[in-house]
Design a protein around this motif. Structure first.
Motif, mmCIF file in Angstrom:
data_model
loop_
_atom_site.group_PDB
_atom_site.id
_atom_site.type_symbol
_atom_site.label_atom_id
_atom_site.label_comp_id
_atom_site.label_asym_id
_atom_site.label_seq_id
_atom_site.Cartn_x
_atom_site.Cartn_y
_atom_site.Cartn_z
ATOM 1 N N GLU A 44 -1.520 -20.407 -148.031
ATOM 2 C CA GLU A 44 -1.344 -21.575 -147.181
ATOM 3 C C GLU A 44 -2.178 -21.550 -146.142
ATOM 4 O O GLU A 44 -1.841 -20.772 -144.937
ATOM 5 C CB GLU A 44 0.279 -21.722 -146.933
ATOM 6 N N ASP A 45 -3.357 -22.033 -146.006
ATOM 7 C CA ASP A 45 -4.042 -22.031 -144.798
ATOM 8 C C ASP A 45 -3.845 -23.020 -144.021
ATOM 9 O O ASP A 45 -4.486 -24.048 -143.998
ATOM 10 C CB ASP A 45 -5.784 -22.159 -145.241
ATOM 11 N N THR A 46 -2.876 -22.888 -143.032
ATOM 12 C CA THR A 46 -2.082 -23.995 -142.009
ATOM 13 C C THR A 46 -3.413 -23.957 -141.182
ATOM 14 O O THR A 46 -3.407 -25.197 -140.576
ATOM 15 C CB THR A 46 -1.134 -23.358 -141.708
ATOM 16 N N VAL A 47 -4.049 -23.173 -140.553
ATOM 17 C CA VAL A 47 -4.966 -23.267 -139.555
ATOM 18 C C VAL A 47 -6.137 -24.047 -139.999
ATOM 19 O O VAL A 47 -6.569 -25.185 -139.383
ATOM 20 C CB VAL A 47 -5.540 -21.749 -139.120
ATOM 21 N N GLY A 79 -12.023 -5.563 -137.835
ATOM 22 C CA GLY A 79 -10.884 -5.006 -137.759
ATOM 23 C C GLY A 79 -10.109 -5.202 -139.276
ATOM 24 O O GLY A 79 -9.241 -4.276 -139.426
ATOM 25 N N THR A 80 -10.029 -6.290 -139.893
ATOM 26 C CA THR A 80 -9.715 -6.387 -141.084
ATOM 27 C C THR A 80 -9.599 -5.313 -142.163
ATOM 28 O O THR A 80 -8.781 -4.909 -142.747
ATOM 29 C CB THR A 80 -10.092 -7.757 -141.840
ATOM 30 N N GLY A 81 -10.962 -4.789 -142.134
ATOM 31 C CA GLY A 81 -11.020 -3.552 -142.992
ATOM 32 C C GLY A 81 -10.036 -2.420 -142.557
ATOM 33 O O GLY A 81 -9.502 -1.623 -143.608
ATOM 34 N N ALA A 82 -10.115 -2.035 -141.352
ATOM 35 C CA ALA A 82 -9.278 -0.951 -140.830
ATOM 36 C C ALA A 82 -7.871 -1.143 -140.937
ATOM 37 O O ALA A 82 -7.343 -0.326 -141.477
ATOM 38 C CB ALA A 82 -9.920 -0.782 -139.364
ATOM 39 N N VAL A 83 -7.503 -2.424 -140.828
ATOM 40 C CA VAL A 83 -5.868 -2.603 -141.170
ATOM 41 C C VAL A 83 -5.500 -2.535 -142.464
ATOM 42 O O VAL A 83 -4.654 -2.043 -142.698
ATOM 43 C CB VAL A 83 -5.612 -3.804 -140.383
ATOM 44 N N SER A 86 -2.419 -12.169 -141.222
ATOM 45 C CA SER A 86 -2.913 -11.241 -142.284
ATOM 46 C C SER A 86 -2.118 -10.083 -142.424
ATOM 47 O O SER A 86 -2.462 -9.563 -143.624
ATOM 48 C CB SER A 86 -4.361 -11.141 -142.045
ATOM 49 N N TYR A 87 -1.391 -9.679 -141.514
ATOM 50 C CA TYR A 87 -0.742 -8.416 -141.559
ATOM 51 C C TYR A 87 0.131 -8.515 -142.971
ATOM 52 O O TYR A 87 0.238 -7.810 -143.617
ATOM 53 C CB TYR A 87 0.068 -8.178 -140.664
ATOM 54 N N LYS A 88 0.964 -9.713 -142.919
ATOM 55 C CA LYS A 88 2.009 -10.050 -143.920
ATOM 56 C C LYS A 88 1.190 -10.209 -145.211
ATOM 57 O O LYS A 88 1.610 -9.930 -146.564
ATOM 58 C CB LYS A 88 2.609 -11.144 -143.686
ATOM 59 N N LEU A 89 0.043 -10.765 -145.157
ATOM 60 C CA LEU A 89 -0.555 -11.085 -146.561
ATOM 61 C C LEU A 89 -1.160 -9.729 -147.144
ATOM 62 O O LEU A 89 -0.951 -9.468 -148.477
ATOM 63 C CB LEU A 89 -1.901 -11.808 -146.224
ATOM 64 N N MET A 90 -1.644 -8.841 -146.400
ATOM 65 C CA MET A 90 -1.989 -7.481 -146.774
ATOM 66 C C MET A 90 -0.793 -6.692 -147.123
ATOM 67 O O MET A 90 -1.000 -6.170 -148.304
ATOM 68 C CB MET A 90 -2.759 -6.771 -145.455
ATOM 69 N N LYS A 94 6.911 -4.107 -148.249
ATOM 70 C CA LYS A 94 7.961 -4.730 -147.853
ATOM 71 C C LYS A 94 7.495 -4.909 -146.346
ATOM 72 O O LYS A 94 7.138 -3.863 -145.900
ATOM 73 C CB LYS A 94 9.429 -4.257 -147.805
ATOM 74 N N VAL A 95 8.332 -5.920 -145.637
ATOM 75 C CA VAL A 95 7.887 -6.092 -144.343
ATOM 76 C C VAL A 95 9.209 -6.112 -143.454
ATOM 77 O O VAL A 95 10.136 -6.719 -143.850
ATOM 78 C CB VAL A 95 7.019 -7.524 -144.063
#
Ligand code: PLP
Length: 410
Positions: A14-17, A108-112, A135-139, A146-147
């Protein structure tokens, strides 16, 4: 029938942005840009409304030989000169003496992503900030993790007791703890922990590490926009007090540091007490990097090294201009918000200020009402994000009062 793996969430992103950015664009075309407040864009923009692309970064980049741009990088973990310079740029000024290594990543996305993917097993929980980069939750979802979240603030400071509570709760059900701290210049609140708060974090993680391995993922995507940039790395020295059971991954990004979002260059800085620990994670990250993206753009890595060494003075001067601009914009918004009683999370520095909204239903209503008044913002958990990074000084003036009036009239 499904063509993709079975254990995957099939609901589309859901790309709200993106949807709000589009609405803001349409409004500008319809009623004129001067009548629209577009506080949606999360990149650094100048006062004239265009994306900033540093001269000190892109002039040297354009002079790089086409053969260098064409070539693969020297190694799957990144060019040697780049790996050394990332460490020298981020960690060396802190004086830390931990064992270390650097793996080049696509932003930074790659590192996370590497960290979430390679540290935890499916079904385990990662501990994230309650208000955070989406993106943290998506990853986590893509890795079938689980989060669990920790509350960020207690009054106007970091909520250390909730952080401790959530760390301990995770260790009641699993034998490893992975926590994410996006600091300094937290996205989207603009908070940065004090050195004393970091010392508390280190103390808590050390205590947890008596029970199980602990991995701290410190996402520093916005570090180079700290208002006191000379001391922005000092807190890293507190990591030296970690015991042998704690591992640190610092996720570094050239995207904001160099205004080069599209060049996809970043790094995972691996740090621990022992060489063996660093090597064990490095082995796995290297294989995952090779298996996923193979290598990082050669020219982007070389350019980072050139810009932050030979071109250092020109780069720092150019960046300083924009840090001051960010400070001016954010101060206007934050001061005016205080004056009219519009409650914001404790902003210190960085690209975004976030208006506090305890109730997400009221937040939704407010967000909609703002759009009706041609003020475009981004919804975050328990807040409304105002991107001062892309909002001119003029547009910042009076904005908080307008927002407060709209909120009071809901
Ligand atoms: N971390 C945070 C908190 C971010 O906001 C972003 C980008 O918006 C990133 C990491 C990663 O950016 P990139 O992959 O472009 O380096």
């Amino acid at each position: 029938m499904s063509f993709v793996k079975t254990k995957v969430d099939m609901t589309p992103i859901e790309d709200t942005v993106f949807a709000i950015v589009k609405k803001a664009k349409e409004a500008k075309a319809k009623i004129g840009a001067e009548n629209v407040v577009d506080a949606t864009i999360g990149s650094l923009y100048n006062e004239e409304g265009s994306i900033v692309a540093f001269e000190s970064v892109f002039t040297p980049y354009d002079q790089i030989a086409k053969e260098t741009k064409a070539a693969y990088a020297g190694s799957f973990v990144g060019n040697e000169s780049y790996r050394k310079q990332v460490y020298d740029w981020i960690v060396k000024p802190s004086g830390s003496t931990l064992e270390h290594s650097v793996i080049a990543t696509p932003g930074g996305t790659g590192a996370v992503a590497l960290t979430l993917q390679e540290i935890l097993d499916e079904g385990e929980s990662v501990l994230l900030p309650e208000i955070a980069w989406g993106s943290y939750k998506l990853m986590a979802a893509m890795d079938n993790l689980k989060v669990k979240t920790y509350s960020l603030f207690e009054e106007n400071h970091f909520n250390i007791s909730d952080f401790q509570k959530k760390c301990e709760e995770i260790l009641e059900t699993q034998k490893k703890l992975l926590v994410v701290l996006n600091d300094p210049c937290h996205n989207p609140t603009g908070y940065s922990l004090t050195k004393e708060e970091w010392e508390e974090v280190v103390r808590i993680l050390n205590a947890c590490a008596k029970k199980a391995p602990v991995i701290l993922l410190n996402d520093i995507a916005y570090i180079d926009y700290s208002y006191d940039v000379d001391h922005s790395r000092d807190y890293i020295k507190t990591f030296d007090a970690f015991n042998e059971n704690v591992f640190v991954v610092i996720a570094f990004s050239c995207s904001k540091s160099l205004t080069s979002y599209g060049l996809r260059c970043g790094a995972a800085i691996l740090m621990a007490k022992t060489k063996e620990a660093v090597r064990s994670v490095e082995i796995v990250f290297e294989k995952a990097a090779r298996a996923t993206w193979s290598n990082i753009p050669n020219a982007a890595m070389d350019n980072f090294t050139f810009v932050t060494t030979d071109n250092h003075n020109a780069y720092m001067k150019e960046k300083e201009f924009y840090i001051k601009l960010l400070k001016e914009r954010s101060e206007i918004f934050v001061e005016e918000a205080k004056a009219c009683g519009l409650s914001c999370y404790p902003y210190k520095e960085g690209f975004f200020v976030t208006v506090k909204m305890e109730d997400n239903n009221i937040r939704d209503e407010f967000h909609e009402a703002l759009m009706q008044n041609h003020i475009y913002t981004v919804k975050v958990n328990k807040g409304i994000r105002v991107a001062v990074c892309s909002l001119s000084v003029e547009k910042c003036k009076g904005l908080a009062k307008r927002m407060a009036d709209i909120l009071n009239n809901l």
